[in-house]
Design a protein around this motif. Sequence first.
Motif: not given
Length: 84
Positions: A22, A27, A46, A49-52, A54-55, A62, A66, A70
Amino acid sequence: LKKAEERLSLAINQAHVGFYDWNLLTGELIFSERMMKDWGIEPEAYGETIEAAFELIHPDDRGRVDQHIQEAIREHKPYHIEYR
């Protein structure tokens, strides 16, 4: 260097180890081939990305995931969590 990469790849495949890389600045999140297989991810579906990523996590998990991520980044701590 190529021989070392080949040996690493062989060791990873033989050990059935999945991993990800990562880039916190961009990202971009790359899963190893093994990790994609273990998670049932189709490479072409896929978004890397980190957003992908998280899906792929259960919606109820989630926020907690997260929060742990963090905290690990902020405090420079190891990250370990289980989720659906």
